[in-house]
Each structure stands twice: as structure tokens, then as C-alpha cells.
Design a protein around this motif. Structure first.
Motif, mmCIF file in Angstrom:
data_model
loop_
_atom_site.group_PDB
_atom_site.id
_atom_site.type_symbol
_atom_site.label_atom_id
_atom_site.label_comp_id
_atom_site.label_asym_id
_atom_site.label_seq_id
_atom_site.Cartn_x
_atom_site.Cartn_y
_atom_site.Cartn_z
ATOM 1 N N LEU A 20 0.822 -1.209 0.000
ATOM 2 C CA LEU A 20 0.000 0.000 0.000
ATOM 3 C C LEU A 20 0.855 1.257 0.000
ATOM 4 O O LEU A 20 0.521 2.252 -0.645
ATOM 5 C CB LEU A 20 -0.944 -0.008 1.204
ATOM 6 C CG LEU A 20 -2.058 -1.055 1.171
ATOM 7 C CD1 LEU A 20 -2.822 -1.055 2.482
ATOM 8 C CD2 LEU A 20 -2.985 -0.816 0.001
ATOM 9 N N GLY A 21 1.969 1.219 0.715
ATOM 10 C CA GLY A 21 2.882 2.368 0.705
ATOM 11 C C GLY A 21 3.476 2.600 -0.668
ATOM 12 O O GLY A 21 3.630 3.741 -1.115
ATOM 13 N N TRP A 22 3.812 1.519 -1.353
ATOM 14 C CA TRP A 22 4.353 1.651 -2.707
ATOM 15 C C TRP A 22 3.287 2.204 -3.657
ATOM 16 O O TRP A 22 3.573 3.084 -4.475
ATOM 17 C CB TRP A 22 4.863 0.298 -3.209
ATOM 18 C CG TRP A 22 5.169 0.307 -4.662
ATOM 19 C CD1 TRP A 22 6.180 0.964 -5.288
ATOM 20 C CD2 TRP A 22 4.431 -0.351 -5.689
ATOM 21 N NE1 TRP A 22 6.128 0.748 -6.639
ATOM 22 C CE2 TRP A 22 5.052 -0.063 -6.910
ATOM 23 C CE3 TRP A 22 3.307 -1.168 -5.687
ATOM 24 C CZ2 TRP A 22 4.588 -0.552 -8.117
ATOM 25 C CZ3 TRP A 22 2.845 -1.661 -6.882
ATOM 26 C CH2 TRP A 22 3.489 -1.350 -8.080
ATOM 27 N N LEU A 23 2.060 1.717 -3.562
ATOM 28 C CA LEU A 23 0.989 2.219 -4.432
ATOM 29 C C LEU A 23 0.731 3.705 -4.188
ATOM 30 O O LEU A 23 0.469 4.452 -5.126
ATOM 31 C CB LEU A 23 -0.291 1.420 -4.199
ATOM 32 C CG LEU A 23 -0.303 0.010 -4.765
ATOM 33 C CD1 LEU A 23 -1.566 -0.718 -4.322
ATOM 34 C CD2 LEU A 23 -0.196 0.029 -6.275
ATOM 35 N N GLU A 24 0.820 4.130 -2.936
ATOM 36 C CA GLU A 24 0.583 5.535 -2.601
ATOM 37 C C GLU A 24 1.722 6.437 -3.088
ATOM 38 O O GLU A 24 1.491 7.586 -3.452
ATOM 39 C CB GLU A 24 0.427 5.682 -1.094
ATOM 40 C CG GLU A 24 0.094 7.076 -0.648
ATOM 41 C CD GLU A 24 -0.014 7.179 0.855
ATOM 42 O OE1 GLU A 24 -0.461 8.254 1.316
ATOM 43 O OE2 GLU A 24 0.340 6.233 1.567
ATOM 44 N N SER A 25 2.935 5.909 -3.131
ATOM 45 C CA SER A 25 4.090 6.742 -3.485
ATOM 46 C C SER A 25 4.106 7.119 -4.958
ATOM 47 O O SER A 25 4.608 8.176 -5.315
ATOM 48 C CB SER A 25 5.390 6.019 -3.134
ATOM 49 O OG SER A 25 5.632 4.952 -4.027
ATOM 50 N N GLY A 26 3.619 6.258 -5.811
ATOM 51 C CA GLY A 26 3.647 6.534 -7.245
ATOM 52 C C GLY A 26 5.015 6.331 -7.869
ATOM 53 O O GLY A 26 5.211 6.646 -9.041
ATOM 54 N N GLU A 27 5.973 5.804 -7.111
ATOM 55 C CA GLU A 27 7.316 5.548 -7.624
ATOM 56 C C GLU A 27 7.363 4.208 -8.355
ATOM 57 O O GLU A 27 6.459 3.389 -8.232
ATOM 58 C CB GLU A 27 8.322 5.513 -6.472
ATOM 59 C CG GLU A 27 8.452 6.801 -5.711
ATOM 60 C CD GLU A 27 9.400 6.674 -4.527
ATOM 61 O OE1 GLU A 27 9.987 5.590 -4.341
ATOM 62 O OE2 GLU A 27 9.541 7.656 -3.796
ATOM 63 N N ALA A 28 8.456 4.001 -9.068
ATOM 64 C CA ALA A 28 8.674 2.698 -9.685
ATOM 65 C C ALA A 28 8.971 1.684 -8.589
ATOM 66 O O ALA A 28 9.498 2.028 -7.533
ATOM 67 C CB ALA A 28 9.847 2.770 -10.665
ATOM 68 N N PHE A 29 8.633 0.425 -8.840
ATOM 69 C CA PHE A 29 8.833 -0.614 -7.840
ATOM 70 C C PHE A 29 10.322 -0.814 -7.594
ATOM 71 O O PHE A 29 11.107 -0.970 -8.522
ATOM 72 C CB PHE A 29 8.202 -1.933 -8.304
ATOM 73 C CG PHE A 29 8.298 -3.029 -7.294
ATOM 74 C CD1 PHE A 29 7.478 -3.030 -6.191
ATOM 75 C CD2 PHE A 29 9.225 -4.046 -7.446
ATOM 76 C CE1 PHE A 29 7.556 -4.037 -5.254
ATOM 77 C CE2 PHE A 29 9.315 -5.059 -6.523
ATOM 78 C CZ PHE A 29 8.483 -5.051 -5.427
ATOM 79 N N ASP A 30 10.728 -0.808 -6.325
ATOM 80 C CA ASP A 30 12.116 -1.010 -5.928
ATOM 81 C C ASP A 30 12.167 -2.241 -5.030
ATOM 82 O O ASP A 30 11.699 -2.210 -3.895
ATOM 83 C CB ASP A 30 12.649 0.219 -5.191
ATOM 84 C CG ASP A 30 14.131 0.125 -4.876
ATOM 85 O OD1 ASP A 30 14.761 -0.876 -5.275
ATOM 86 O OD2 ASP A 30 14.649 1.055 -4.244
#
Length: 102
Positions: A20-30
């Protein structure tokens, strides 16, 4: 076997919080940042399952609390690691010198 279910619920809670934090950030997956979350959640799962005094069968409330515990440890660990400059802790952070070599 009950302790395994509790540890898996905590691990799943951390993975959901990281996703959920990754989806909220809008960044590429790391994968490095996500791997740090998995390690923190796995440690939380072990600690929660060893610390639980479950004598009977595991019910939904115990699994829910383990889920919340794994998510909470990941979120708090991520905030603390980010404040100290390595948001992917305990995974190593790639330095600019490493990027130039590859």
C-alpha cells in the motif's frame, strides 16, 4: 502449528503495508525497499509468534492482531530507517559509486 499461522499473519500484514505504501508513493517498484519490508515483517512475525501465549486454537482475533502487529512494525521501522537515511534497512543501500561501476 498455531505459532506458524501467527507468524505468517504478521508477515502478510507487513507485505500489505509495504504494498500500500508503494501504491501511494507513485514511484517505480524497488525490490530493495520491498525486501527491507519483508525482512522487518518476518522478524516481527517471529517475535510476535514467540511472544504469544496461545494455549488453545488460533482464532480470527489473534490472527488480526498479528496482522496489525506486522504492519505496524513495518511502518514504524520504515519511518525510522527513512529518518536515518536508509529507507530500505536492513537491506544495504546502493551508493553512487556502486551505480557507476555497473
Amino acid at each position: 502449528m498455531e505459532r506458524l499461522y501467527i507468524a505468517l499473519a504478521a508477515l502478510f500484514g507487513g507485505i500489505v503495508a509495504a504494498g500500500l505504501g508503494w501504491l501511494e508513493s507513485g514511484e517505480a517498484f524497488d525490490l530493495r525497499k520491498f525486501g527491507g519490508s519483508i525482512v522487518r515483517s518476518a522478524i516481527a512475525g517471529v517475535v510476535i509468534s514467540l511472544g504469544s501465549g496461545v494455549a488453545g486454537p488460533v482464532d480470527v482475533a489473534v490472527l488480526f492482531y498479528a496482522f496489525l502487529g506486522g504492519a505496524g512494525v513495518d511502518v514504524i521501522g520504515n519511518r525510522l530507517a527513512g529518518n536515518f537515511g536508509n529507507g530500505s534497512f536492513p537491506m544495504t543501500q546502493k551508493t553512487p559509486e556502486d551505480a557507476e561501476e555497473s
